[in-house]
Every structure is written in structure tokens, then in C-alpha cells.
Design an enzyme around this catalytic site. Structure first.
Site, mmCIF file in Angstrom:
data_model
loop_
_atom_site.group_PDB
_atom_site.id
_atom_site.type_symbol
_atom_site.label_atom_id
_atom_site.label_comp_id
_atom_site.label_asym_id
_atom_site.label_seq_id
_atom_site.Cartn_x
_atom_site.Cartn_y
_atom_site.Cartn_z
ATOM 1 N N CYS A 107 4.580 75.676 -13.799
ATOM 2 C CA CYS A 107 3.240 75.440 -13.195
ATOM 3 C C CYS A 107 3.182 76.501 -12.032
ATOM 4 C CB CYS A 107 2.987 74.241 -12.773
ATOM 5 S SG CYS A 107 1.550 73.795 -11.819
ATOM 6 N N CYS A 264 -5.188 76.376 -12.296
ATOM 7 C CA CYS A 264 -3.897 76.575 -13.220
ATOM 8 C C CYS A 264 -3.300 77.845 -12.798
ATOM 9 C CB CYS A 264 -4.191 76.263 -14.447
ATOM 10 S SG CYS A 264 -2.760 76.546 -15.578
#
Length: 326
Positions: A107, A264
Site C-alpha cells: 500500500c 490509493c
């Protein structure tokens, strides 16, 4: 300085079975409003169940977050030991779980927030590089200046290699994507940046606003590991002072195992590299990706590697009662 190494004395504490406390201290943080609950497990003894992650991230019954990040010694996980073999400096591991409890490879926003968390814990002093293990391999983080002039600290992450799984022949698009709210099937480009993404170009911001990402877009053929889906609108190019060519795009994202998120990091990298691929020779190496939660900068590096830079914020501390194990 890189990072403080785990205390060898903690090894005896790790010798027994992992523990699951009734109450857990967490820190809430976010990177461009992609939010996380961070857990200090420097002793390497916590056992968080998928049900615990789901309870913690629930936005009504829990604290709410897009995922949970546990900072743990690298030698306590198989993936962490693999990272240590790759780089002995990767003594700390970012154990990231999606909101549905499943582990995720990486991530990009979470890495930056983990770096700020590591500074707060005193395992990194913010100088030099923080070397972190992840399920996508070793990631290096450093503090950088904010090119947008904001107030929050910025971190740059060397995100590793990116590639097009379908190769150059599929650069125009190798998938078909149906996005709720849009009237026709769109071509999508698969981009791997350590985790899977499918990028879809839209004509304008009206289409971007019309898309309904409360439901996962349908991608065909179905990716074997699932996929994050980014819908993007290229905004053109301009020159920065000094002559650097800057590309810009606007993006929304549906993350597998989570739903639509405000940002994101790996998705921003995938989107920028997709638009850069579509633009062809002479396209910018530096991109600003505008997401609902803010702006991040993506830079194409030599050897098909990519860097992500953006802000990180810690906003709250809490102690949470975990659900009874069933």
C-alpha cells in the site's frame, strides 16, 4: 541513520504462542485520506485475526479505516525473512491487511504513514532511508519537500518495478471493464506495481463523477488475484520552473477487499504509468495524480521502476476492545 533494530531481548517474548489482547492500542493516520489503523508490535507477539481487522475498520461499529498496518520485526514473518534476505537493513515489516481482513502485498499511502509512525515510535529518526519489508518486497522511504506547498510532511517511496502483464502488445488495453454508472464497456490496461491494477481512461470529468464505485467494476478476463480498478481522466502536460515536464491526471479507485477509497498509492503509480504508456515517446516522467483526498507525485525511474511521494498524517490515538474470539 536508517532505523533502530528490534531489541534482541524481545526474542524471548516471541518464543511463545502469539498473543491476542482484549484491548489494543491503535493510532489513526492517513495519506491523502486513504486511512489506516496502525499497531505497534515491535515485540512481534500480536496475533490479529481477520475478524479483528474487520471489526477495527468498520466505519460504524469500529474506528473505521481502509486497512490495518502492524509494524513488526521482519524476522517474525516468512515474507519478512525473505525481505531480510534481500536487504539486511529491512529489519521492520509493514504487515498490511485490507479492511476485509485479507493480507495485501503493498500500500503506497500506507508505507508513507508507516514511516511517520516509525518516526513517532523512535525506530527511525527521519534522516537517510527507512528500509521496510512488505509482501511486495523491500521498500525504501525518505523525507522530501512538498512540491505543492502544503503543511504536512511528505515522504517518497521507491515502489519497485512496474510492468504491463500483457506486455507491449497489450498496451492499448488487455481487459474489458464495466463500471456501474457508465453506459458502455471500456478497455482497461493491466498494470502490476507489486499488486494488480486495471486502469481505465475516461473522456472527461463528467464521466469520472458519474461512475458508481460502491460496486466493484466487472473486469474480464477475471484477474486471478483480483484487481484494483482505477478510472482516470488525463489533464495534459505543463512545464515546471526549471524545465521539468509535468503530466497531470485525475483518478478515482475501487480497491479490492475495501471498495472505493479516497486515494490509493499503488493505484496512483499504476494510473500514471498507464497514461504515460498511452502518451508514447516524450511523455513526462513526473506526474501529479489528483485523487479525492489530495495530490501525490509519481516519478518514473530508470529500469522500469517508480517512485511515489505524498503527505502522511497521524490524527488520533485510541484503545479498542477487540471482539470475543469465536
Amino acid at each position: 541513520m536508517t532505523a533502530t533494530r528490534p531489541d534482541p531481548a524481545a526474542g524471548s517474548a516471541r518464543a511463545g504462542a502469539p498473543s491476542r489482547p482484549e484491548r489494543l492500542a491503535v493510532v489513526k493516520g492517513h495519506g491523502t485520506e486513504n486511512d489506516f489503523l496502525l499497531v505497534d508490535d515491535r515485540a512481534g507477539v500480536l496475533d490479529l485475526l481477520p475478524a479483528d481487522v474487520r471489526a477495527l475498520t468498520d466505519r460504524r461499529a469500529g474506528l473505521g479505516a481502509d486497512g490495518v498496518i502492524r509494524l513488526a520485526p521482519g524476522d517474525t514473518l516468512p515474507e519478512g525473512r525473505a525481505c531480510l534476505a534481500e536487504d539486511p537493513a529491512a529489519v521492520w515489516f509493514m504487515d498490511y491487511r485490507n479492511a476485509d481482513g485479507t493480507p495485501a502485498e503493498m500500500c503506497g499511502n500506507g508505507v508513507r504513514v508507516t514511516a511517520l509512525f516509525a518516526e513517532r515510535l523512535g525506530v527511525w529518526d527521519g534522516a537517510g532511508e527507512l528500509v521496510l519489508g512488505t509482501r511486495a518486497g523491500v521498500r525504501r522511504v525518505r523525507r522530501v519537500a512538498d512540491p505543492t506547498g502544503g503543511a504536512d510532511p511528505w515522504y517518497a517511496v521507491e515502489m519497485g518495478a512496474w510492468h504491463l502483464p500483457a506486455g507491449g502488445a497489450g498496451a492499448a488495453g488487455d481487459a474489458e471493464v464495466d463500471v456501474p454508472g457508465l453506459d458502455v464497456t471500456r478497455p482497461g490496461l493491466s498494470v502490476d506495481v507489486g499488486n494488480p491494477h486495471t486502469v481505465v481512461a475516461l473522456a472527461d470529468e463528467r464521466e469520472l463523477s458519474a461512475a458508481d464505485l460502491t460496486t466493484a467494476p466487472r473486469v474480464a478476463p477475471v484477474p486471478p488475484r483480483g484487481t484494483n480498478v482505477e478510472i482516470v481522466v488525463p489533464l495534459g502536460e505543463r512545464s515546471l520552473p526549471g524545465g521539468t515536464l509535468l503530466g497531470e491526471l485525475r483518478m478515482r479507485v475501487h480497491e479490492r477487499g475495501v471498495g472505493e477509497t479516497r486515494s490509493c498509492g499503488t493505484g496512483a503509480c499504476a494510473a500514471a504509468m498507464a497514461v504515460r504508456t498511452w502518451a508514447g515517446p516524450g511523455a513526462p516522467d513526473v506526474w501529479w495524480v489528483h485523487v479525492p483526498g489530495g495530490t501525490v507525485q509519481v516519478t518514473a525511474l530508470p529500469a522500469d521502476r517508480v517512485e511515489l511521494a505524498g503527505p502522511a498524517v497521524l490524527v488520533a490515538d485510541a484503545v479498542v476492545t477487540l471482539p470475543a474470539a469465536g
